[in-house]
Structure formats: structure tokens, C-alpha cells
Design a protein around this motif. Structure first.
Motif, PDB file in Angstrom:
ATOM      1  N   GLU A 194      28.518  34.020  34.005  1.00  0.00           N
ATOM      2  CA  GLU A 194      27.985  35.187  34.708  1.00  0.00           C
ATOM      3  C   GLU A 194      29.006  35.753  35.690  1.00  0.00           C
ATOM      4  O   GLU A 194      29.171  36.971  35.789  1.00  0.00           O
ATOM      5  CB  GLU A 194      26.685  34.828  35.439  1.00  0.00           C
ATOM      6  CG  GLU A 194      25.512  34.590  34.533  1.00  0.00           C
ATOM      7  CD  GLU A 194      25.106  35.827  33.761  1.00  0.00           C
ATOM      8  OE1 GLU A 194      25.160  36.945  34.320  1.00  0.00           O
ATOM      9  OE2 GLU A 194      24.753  35.681  32.578  1.00  0.00           O
ATOM     10  N   GLU A 195      29.681  34.874  36.422  1.00  0.00           N
ATOM     11  CA  GLU A 195      30.697  35.321  37.380  1.00  0.00           C
ATOM     12  C   GLU A 195      31.848  36.028  36.657  1.00  0.00           C
ATOM     13  O   GLU A 195      32.308  37.086  37.084  1.00  0.00           O
ATOM     14  CB  GLU A 195      31.226  34.130  38.170  1.00  0.00           C
ATOM     15  CG  GLU A 195      32.208  34.500  39.248  1.00  0.00           C
ATOM     16  CD  GLU A 195      32.668  33.284  40.032  1.00  0.00           C
ATOM     17  OE1 GLU A 195      33.874  33.223  40.326  1.00  0.00           O
ATOM     18  OE2 GLU A 195      31.836  32.417  40.342  1.00  0.00           O
ATOM     19  N   GLU A 196      32.295  35.439  35.543  1.00  0.00           N
ATOM     20  CA  GLU A 196      33.378  36.037  34.761  1.00  0.00           C
ATOM     21  C   GLU A 196      32.947  37.383  34.184  1.00  0.00           C
ATOM     22  O   GLU A 196      33.713  38.348  34.185  1.00  0.00           O
ATOM     23  CB  GLU A 196      33.780  35.083  33.627  1.00  0.00           C
ATOM     24  CG  GLU A 196      34.955  35.530  32.819  1.00  0.00           C
ATOM     25  CD  GLU A 196      36.283  35.250  33.494  1.00  0.00           C
ATOM     26  OE1 GLU A 196      37.293  35.753  32.991  1.00  0.00           O
ATOM     27  OE2 GLU A 196      36.309  34.536  34.503  1.00  0.00           O
ATOM     28  N   SER A 197      31.707  37.473  33.722  1.00  0.00           N
ATOM     29  CA  SER A 197      31.191  38.731  33.174  1.00  0.00           C
ATOM     30  C   SER A 197      31.148  39.815  34.244  1.00  0.00           C
ATOM     31  O   SER A 197      31.479  40.972  33.977  1.00  0.00           O
ATOM     32  CB  SER A 197      29.795  38.523  32.591  1.00  0.00           C
ATOM     33  OG  SER A 197      29.844  37.648  31.501  1.00  0.00           O
ATOM     34  N   GLU A 198      30.750  39.445  35.450  1.00  0.00           N
ATOM     35  CA  GLU A 198      30.702  40.406  36.557  1.00  0.00           C
ATOM     36  C   GLU A 198      32.102  40.892  36.914  1.00  0.00           C
ATOM     37  O   GLU A 198      32.314  42.092  37.146  1.00  0.00           O
ATOM     38  CB  GLU A 198      30.022  39.775  37.773  1.00  0.00           C
ATOM     39  CG  GLU A 198      29.910  40.690  38.965  1.00  0.00           C
ATOM     40  CD  GLU A 198      29.016  41.892  38.730  1.00  0.00           C
ATOM     41  OE1 GLU A 198      29.192  42.901  39.446  1.00  0.00           O
ATOM     42  OE2 GLU A 198      28.162  41.845  37.830  1.00  0.00           O
ATOM     43  N   GLU A 199      33.071  39.976  36.945  1.00  0.00           N
ATOM     44  CA  GLU A 199      34.450  40.365  37.242  1.00  0.00           C
ATOM     45  C   GLU A 199      35.000  41.305  36.172  1.00  0.00           C
ATOM     46  O   GLU A 199      35.690  42.281  36.484  1.00  0.00           O
ATOM     47  CB  GLU A 199      35.340  39.129  37.364  1.00  0.00           C
ATOM     48  CG  GLU A 199      35.086  38.315  38.620  1.00  0.00           C
ATOM     49  CD  GLU A 199      35.918  37.049  38.679  1.00  0.00           C
ATOM     50  OE1 GLU A 199      36.858  36.898  37.869  1.00  0.00           O
ATOM     51  OE2 GLU A 199      35.633  36.208  39.537  1.00  0.00           O
ATOM     52  N   LEU A 200      34.697  41.033  34.911  1.00  0.00           N
ATOM     53  CA  LEU A 200      35.144  41.907  33.821  1.00  0.00           C
ATOM     54  C   LEU A 200      34.488  43.279  33.915  1.00  0.00           C
ATOM     55  O   LEU A 200      35.127  44.308  33.665  1.00  0.00           O
ATOM     56  CB  LEU A 200      34.836  41.276  32.463  1.00  0.00           C
ATOM     57  CG  LEU A 200      35.771  40.169  32.029  1.00  0.00           C
ATOM     58  CD1 LEU A 200      35.248  39.498  30.767  1.00  0.00           C
ATOM     59  CD2 LEU A 200      37.164  40.701  31.789  1.00  0.00           C
TER      60      LEU A 200
END
Length: 86
Positions: free
Chosen positions: A54-60
Motif C-alpha cells: 500500500e505504501e509503495e502504491s501510494e508513492e507510485l
């Protein structure tokens, strides 16, 4: 397909307990485990994967929005420049 990873000497490394692949960041290890070894993970590891994903998706998503904004600014900047300069 398995990508080969390496960690520079002297840097801390995190090694996958399932396949032995090294990673330079804990988050990369968590994401690797969830993607490659999802059936073998404990509930705690699955939860850590979901949080990291989820964190990686938000950063992307934020990166994509910033890139789009930059492209729009460039487009209109060139459009205005073209209309002003004879």
C-alpha cells in the motif's frame, strides 16, 4: 524469471529466508516475500507485505501525478511561448 540482486559491501543487507536473495532495504525484502513466496508466509509477514504494498502504491501514485503535472506545465509553457514569440 529471477532478477539477480546484490548489496554493496559494507552496507547492511536483508536476506530472504526462503531463497537467500539479498536486499539493501527491508521494504524490498518484504515486497519480495509477498510477491514470490506468498503461500509460505505467516500472518504477520502477510500483513507487513500488505502495508508495504500500500505504501509503495501510494508513492507510485504521487510520482505519476507529479509527472503528469510536469508534462502539463511543459506543454502549456511551450504553447504560450509559441503564441508569444513571432
Amino acid at each position: 524469471m529471477t532478477l539477480e540482486t546484490s548489496v554493496p559491501s559494507g552496507e547492511p543487507s536483508y536476506e530472504c529466508a526462503y531463497c537467500g536473495q539479498p536486499f539493501s532495504h527491508r521494504e524490498y525484502l518484504v515486497l519480495h516475500r509477498g510477491l514470490k513466496h506468498g503461500d509460505e508466509l505467516s500472518d504477520e509477514e502477510v500483513n507487513a507485505f500488505h502495508e508495504a504494498y500500500e505504501e509503495e502504491s501510494e508513492e507510485l501514485r504521487l510520482f505519476r501525478l507529479k509527472a503528469l503535472a510536469l508534462l502539463v506545465l511543459l506543454y502549456f509553457g511551450f504553447l504560450f511561448m509559441y503564441s508569444i514569440v513571432p
